[in-house]
Design a protein around this motif. Structure first.
Motif, PDB file in Angstrom:
ATOM      1  N   GLY A 230      -0.037  -0.508  -9.618  1.00  9.09           N
ATOM      2  CA  GLY A 230      -0.747   0.175  -8.545  1.00  9.09           C
ATOM      3  C   GLY A 230      -1.642   1.275  -9.078  1.00  9.09           C
ATOM      4  N   GLU A 231      -1.156   2.025 -10.053  1.00  6.30           N
ATOM      5  CA  GLU A 231      -1.964   3.080 -10.658  1.00  6.30           C
ATOM      6  C   GLU A 231      -3.151   2.493 -11.412  1.00  6.30           C
ATOM      7  OE1 GLU A 231       0.123   5.982 -12.963  1.00  6.30           O
ATOM      8  OE2 GLU A 231       1.793   6.092 -11.548  1.00  6.30           O
ATOM      9  N   LEU A 232      -2.976   1.305 -12.001  1.00  9.11           N
ATOM     10  CA  LEU A 232      -4.087   0.660 -12.690  1.00  9.11           C
ATOM     11  C   LEU A 232      -5.191   0.285 -11.707  1.00  9.11           C
ATOM     12  CD1 LEU A 232      -5.384  -0.654 -15.207  1.00  9.11           C
ATOM     13  CD2 LEU A 232      -4.119  -2.744 -14.645  1.00  9.11           C
ATOM     14  N   VAL A 233      -4.814  -0.269 -10.577  1.00 11.11           N
ATOM     15  CA  VAL A 233      -5.807  -0.607  -9.553  1.00 11.11           C
ATOM     16  C   VAL A 233      -6.597   0.636  -9.157  1.00 11.11           C
ATOM     17  CG1 VAL A 233      -6.130  -1.413  -7.188  1.00 11.11           C
ATOM     18  CG2 VAL A 233      -4.492  -2.572  -8.680  1.00 11.11           C
ATOM     19  N   ASP A 234      -5.889   1.741  -8.911  1.00  8.83           N
ATOM     20  CA  ASP A 234      -6.553   2.989  -8.534  1.00  8.83           C
ATOM     21  C   ASP A 234      -7.479   3.477  -9.649  1.00  8.83           C
ATOM     22  OD1 ASP A 234      -5.192   2.947  -6.141  1.00  8.83           O
ATOM     23  OD2 ASP A 234      -3.617   4.333  -6.790  1.00  8.83           O
ATOM     24  N   ALA A 235      -7.016   3.376 -10.900  1.00  9.41           N
ATOM     25  CA  ALA A 235      -7.809   3.853 -12.032  1.00  9.41           C
ATOM     26  C   ALA A 235      -9.095   3.047 -12.179  1.00  9.41           C
ATOM     27  CB  ALA A 235      -6.985   3.776 -13.317  1.00  9.41           C
ATOM     28  N   LEU A 236      -8.996   1.735 -12.052  1.00  2.76           N
ATOM     29  CA  LEU A 236     -10.188   0.895 -12.202  1.00  2.76           C
ATOM     30  C   LEU A 236     -11.178   1.139 -11.069  1.00  2.76           C
ATOM     31  CD1 LEU A 236      -8.598  -2.480 -13.397  1.00  2.76           C
ATOM     32  CD2 LEU A 236      -9.817  -0.779 -14.757  1.00  2.76           C
ATOM     33  N   ARG A 237     -10.675   1.328  -9.872  1.00  2.00           N
ATOM     34  CA  ARG A 237     -11.577   1.644  -8.758  1.00  2.00           C
ATOM     35  C   ARG A 237     -12.226   3.004  -8.951  1.00  2.00           C
ATOM     36  NH1 ARG A 237      -7.557  -0.776  -4.014  1.00  2.00           N
ATOM     37  NH2 ARG A 237      -8.230  -2.957  -4.252  1.00  2.00           N
ATOM     38  N   GLN A 238     -11.469   3.935  -9.490  1.00  2.00           N
ATOM     39  CA  GLN A 238     -12.017   5.256  -9.806  1.00  2.00           C
ATOM     40  C   GLN A 238     -13.163   5.143 -10.820  1.00  2.00           C
ATOM     41  OE1 GLN A 238      -9.033   8.139 -11.049  1.00  2.00           O
ATOM     42  NE2 GLN A 238     -10.528   9.237 -12.299  1.00  2.00           N
ATOM     43  N   LEU A 239     -13.049   4.187 -11.721  1.00  6.32           N
ATOM     44  CA  LEU A 239     -14.080   3.979 -12.742  1.00  6.32           C
ATOM     45  C   LEU A 239     -15.270   3.175 -12.221  1.00  6.32           C
ATOM     46  CD1 LEU A 239     -11.750   3.173 -15.763  1.00  6.32           C
ATOM     47  CD2 LEU A 239     -13.213   5.188 -15.541  1.00  6.32           C
ATOM     48  N   GLY A 240     -15.193   2.739 -10.970  1.00  7.71           N
ATOM     49  CA  GLY A 240     -16.322   2.040 -10.362  1.00  7.71           C
ATOM     50  C   GLY A 240     -16.212   0.526 -10.348  1.00  7.71           C
ATOM     51  N   TYR A 241     -15.065  -0.018 -10.739  1.00  9.06           N
ATOM     52  CA  TYR A 241     -14.895  -1.460 -10.712  1.00  9.06           C
ATOM     53  C   TYR A 241     -14.484  -1.926  -9.311  1.00  9.06           C
ATOM     54  CZ  TYR A 241     -15.153  -1.531 -15.785  1.00  9.06           C
ATOM     55  OH  TYR A 241     -15.595  -1.405 -17.080  1.00  9.06           O
ATOM     56  N   ARG A 242     -14.954  -3.096  -8.944  1.00  8.91           N
ATOM     57  CA  ARG A 242     -14.554  -3.714  -7.684  1.00  8.91           C
ATOM     58  C   ARG A 242     -13.337  -4.586  -7.977  1.00  8.91           C
ATOM     59  NH1 ARG A 242     -18.435  -7.793  -4.276  1.00  8.91           N
ATOM     60  NH2 ARG A 242     -16.929  -8.422  -2.669  1.00  8.91           N
ATOM     61  N   VAL A 243     -12.193  -4.141  -7.531  1.00  5.54           N
ATOM     62  CA  VAL A 243     -10.931  -4.780  -7.895  1.00  5.54           C
ATOM     63  C   VAL A 243     -10.214  -5.258  -6.643  1.00  5.54           C
ATOM     64  CG1 VAL A 243      -8.698  -4.458  -9.018  1.00  5.54           C
ATOM     65  CG2 VAL A 243     -10.717  -3.296  -9.913  1.00  5.54           C
ATOM     66  N   GLU A 244      -9.709  -6.487  -6.705  1.00  2.00           N
ATOM     67  CA  GLU A 244      -8.916  -7.038  -5.614  1.00  2.00           C
ATOM     68  C   GLU A 244      -7.589  -7.543  -6.182  1.00  2.00           C
ATOM     69  OE1 GLU A 244     -11.287 -10.078  -3.861  1.00  2.00           O
ATOM     70  OE2 GLU A 244     -12.883  -8.693  -3.229  1.00  2.00           O
ATOM     71  N   VAL A 245      -6.519  -7.311  -5.459  1.00  2.00           N
ATOM     72  CA  VAL A 245      -5.203  -7.808  -5.877  1.00  2.00           C
ATOM     73  C   VAL A 245      -5.042  -9.214  -5.335  1.00  2.00           C
ATOM     74  CG1 VAL A 245      -2.719  -7.452  -5.779  1.00  2.00           C
ATOM     75  CG2 VAL A 245      -4.254  -5.473  -5.875  1.00  2.00           C
ATOM     76  N   SER A 246      -5.062 -10.211  -6.218  1.00  2.09           N
ATOM     77  CA  SER A 246      -4.942 -11.598  -5.766  1.00  2.09           C
ATOM     78  C   SER A 246      -3.497 -12.085  -5.783  1.00  2.09           C
ATOM     79  CB  SER A 246      -5.811 -12.519  -6.630  1.00  2.09           C
ATOM     80  OG  SER A 246      -5.464 -12.413  -7.985  1.00  2.09           O
ATOM     81  N   ALA A 247      -2.640 -11.417  -6.542  1.00  2.00           N
ATOM     82  CA  ALA A 247      -1.211 -11.750  -6.560  1.00  2.00           C
ATOM     83  C   ALA A 247      -0.442 -10.489  -6.885  1.00  2.00           C
ATOM     84  CB  ALA A 247      -0.916 -12.842  -7.576  1.00  2.00           C
ATOM     85  N   ARG A 248       0.387 -10.085  -5.961  1.00  2.00           N
ATOM     86  CA  ARG A 248       1.191  -8.872  -6.168  1.00  2.00           C
ATOM     87  C   ARG A 248       2.471  -9.246  -6.904  1.00  2.00           C
ATOM     88  NH1 ARG A 248       0.745  -3.892  -3.972  1.00  2.00           N
ATOM     89  NH2 ARG A 248      -0.967  -4.676  -2.674  1.00  2.00           N
ATOM     90  N   GLY A 249       2.762  -8.526  -7.958  1.00  2.00           N
ATOM     91  CA  GLY A 249       3.903  -8.844  -8.790  1.00  2.00           C
ATOM     92  C   GLY A 249       5.236  -8.643  -8.096  1.00  2.00           C
ATOM     93  N   ALA A 250       6.233  -9.267  -8.672  1.00  2.00           N
ATOM     94  CA  ALA A 250       7.604  -9.117  -8.196  1.00  2.00           C
ATOM     95  C   ALA A 250       8.479  -8.879  -9.415  1.00  2.00           C
ATOM     96  CB  ALA A 250       8.035 -10.378  -7.444  1.00  2.00           C
ATOM     97  N   ALA A 251       9.790  -8.956  -9.227  1.00  2.00           N
ATOM     98  CA  ALA A 251      10.713  -8.645 -10.320  1.00  2.00           C
ATOM     99  C   ALA A 251      10.466  -9.505 -11.550  1.00  2.00           C
ATOM    100  CB  ALA A 251      12.149  -8.821  -9.831  1.00  2.00           C
ATOM    101  N   ARG A 252      10.068 -10.749 -11.347  1.00  2.00           N
ATOM    102  CA  ARG A 252       9.859 -11.651 -12.478  1.00  2.00           C
ATOM    103  C   ARG A 252       8.476 -12.296 -12.455  1.00  2.00           C
ATOM    104  NH1 ARG A 252      14.673 -12.870 -15.019  1.00  2.00           N
ATOM    105  NH2 ARG A 252      16.540 -12.067 -13.979  1.00  2.00           N
ATOM    106  N   LYS A 253       7.553 -11.706 -11.751  1.00  2.00           N
ATOM    107  CA  LYS A 253       6.229 -12.302 -11.584  1.00  2.00           C
ATOM    108  C   LYS A 253       5.150 -11.261 -11.828  1.00  2.00           C
ATOM    109  CE  LYS A 253       3.411 -14.762  -8.169  1.00  2.00           C
ATOM    110  NZ  LYS A 253       3.358 -15.252  -6.761  1.00  2.00           N
ATOM    111  N   PRO A 254       4.191 -11.537 -12.738  1.00  2.00           N
ATOM    112  CA  PRO A 254       3.123 -10.573 -13.018  1.00  2.00           C
ATOM    113  C   PRO A 254       2.173 -10.398 -11.840  1.00  2.00           C
ATOM    114  CG  PRO A 254       3.309 -12.212 -14.779  1.00  2.00           C
ATOM    115  CD  PRO A 254       4.121 -12.707 -13.622  1.00  2.00           C
ATOM    116  N   TRP A 255       1.484  -9.282 -11.849  1.00  2.00           N
ATOM    117  CA  TRP A 255       0.390  -9.045 -10.928  1.00  2.00           C
ATOM    118  C   TRP A 255      -0.845  -9.775 -11.447  1.00  2.00           C
ATOM    119  CZ3 TRP A 255      -0.203  -4.545  -7.298  1.00  2.00           C
ATOM    120  CH2 TRP A 255       1.034  -3.947  -6.989  1.00  2.00           C
TER     121      TRP A 255
END
Length: 265
Positions: A230-255
């Motif tokens: 979540g902090e990475l998404v915020d950081a990239l948007r802060q840097l001006g990147y257009r970022v969308e979460v296409s798959a939200r991670g879970a205990a055993r699944k990457p974002w």
């Protein structure tokens, strides 16, 4: 934050100097496996050139790489961040980073390799030619070979966010598992453009590498070290990147994040 990168096929020209000291490379738990891979590659390339080129998947124009591989034990070594070239590393621009950003790069970047498994950018290695997809006798396919070794080493250094920017061939060498998978993020670069009045998206290839290189550079220069997805998404948007979460991670699944670009360069 640990950033996993693919290597480049192209390498900087070899130079005179002190040869690689395998035992001195980062991730000391890989030393034995590295020594075996190095010996196997040198032995292969010291024999029949045609067979070596076939095993390594080299075209006629790259046959000179066989002789270079044969001399790896005595070839001059230099920091991996200087050895790897190509689109991603050109966009990353390690040589142009200030001291603070470069120190962050030394701590956080891990480059995967068919020959070395994975190295830090400060690890001194010689230029070589050996992709992860190679079946290197007598070790076999290098992806499974390294995966068996990495499983016992990488979880110890991946203690926070893992940003996985590797290509599929190099991702085969290690897959974060369990709780670690849930704090791993992969990135896909999509180009959005208008076609006959309709916005369409497509996966880019060459420019995928350039965008990922710039993305990492911007994080390093900005001093941003997000602790979680979540902090990475915020950081990239802060840097001006257009970022969308296409798959939200879970205990055993990457974002999975999509970085959407309109201009490719």
């Amino acid at each position: 934050m640990l950033v996993l990168l693919p290597p480049s096929e192209g390498k900087a020209a070899p130079e005179a100097g002190v040869p690689v000291e395998v035992a001195g490379l980062s991730l000391a738990g890989l030393t034995g496996a590295r020594e075996k891979a190095l010996r196997a590659l040198v032995e292969l390339c010291s024999g029949d050139e045609e067979r070596a080129a076939e095993v390594l998947g080299l075209s006629k124009g790259l046959r000179g790489e066989v002789a270079k591989n044969a001399g790896l034990l005595t070839a001059g070594a230099r920091p991996a961040g200087e050895v790897y070239t190509g689109v991603l590393f050109d966009s990353l621009g390690l040589a142009k980073l200030d001291a603070a950003a470069y120190a962050r790069a030394e701590r956080s970047l891990l480059v995967f390799s068919g020959l070395w498994g994975a190295v830090r950018i400060g690890d001194r290695i010689p230029p070589y030619r050996c992709a992860m997809g190679v079946k290197l006798p007598p070790l076999g396919a290098l992806g499974p070979y390294w995966r068996a070794e990495m499983d016992g080493v990488l979880p110890e250094v991946a203690d926070s966010l893992v940003l996985d920017l590797r290509s599929s061939a190099y991702a085969a060498a290690w897959k974060p598992a369990g709780e670690l998978a849930g704090r791993t993020v992969t990135v896909r670069v999509l180009q959005e453009r208008e076609v006959d009045g309709v916005l369409k998206r497509s996966v880019v290839s060459h420019f995928n590498k350039a965008t990922k290189g710039r993305l990492v550079r911007d994080l390093l220069v900005g001093g941003l070290e997000p602790a979680g997805p979540g902090e990475l998404v915020d950081a990239l948007r802060q840097l001006g990147y257009r970022v969308e979460v296409s798959a939200r991670g879970a205990a055993r699944k990457p974002w999975q994040l999509d970085v959407v670009v309109t201009d490719v360069h």
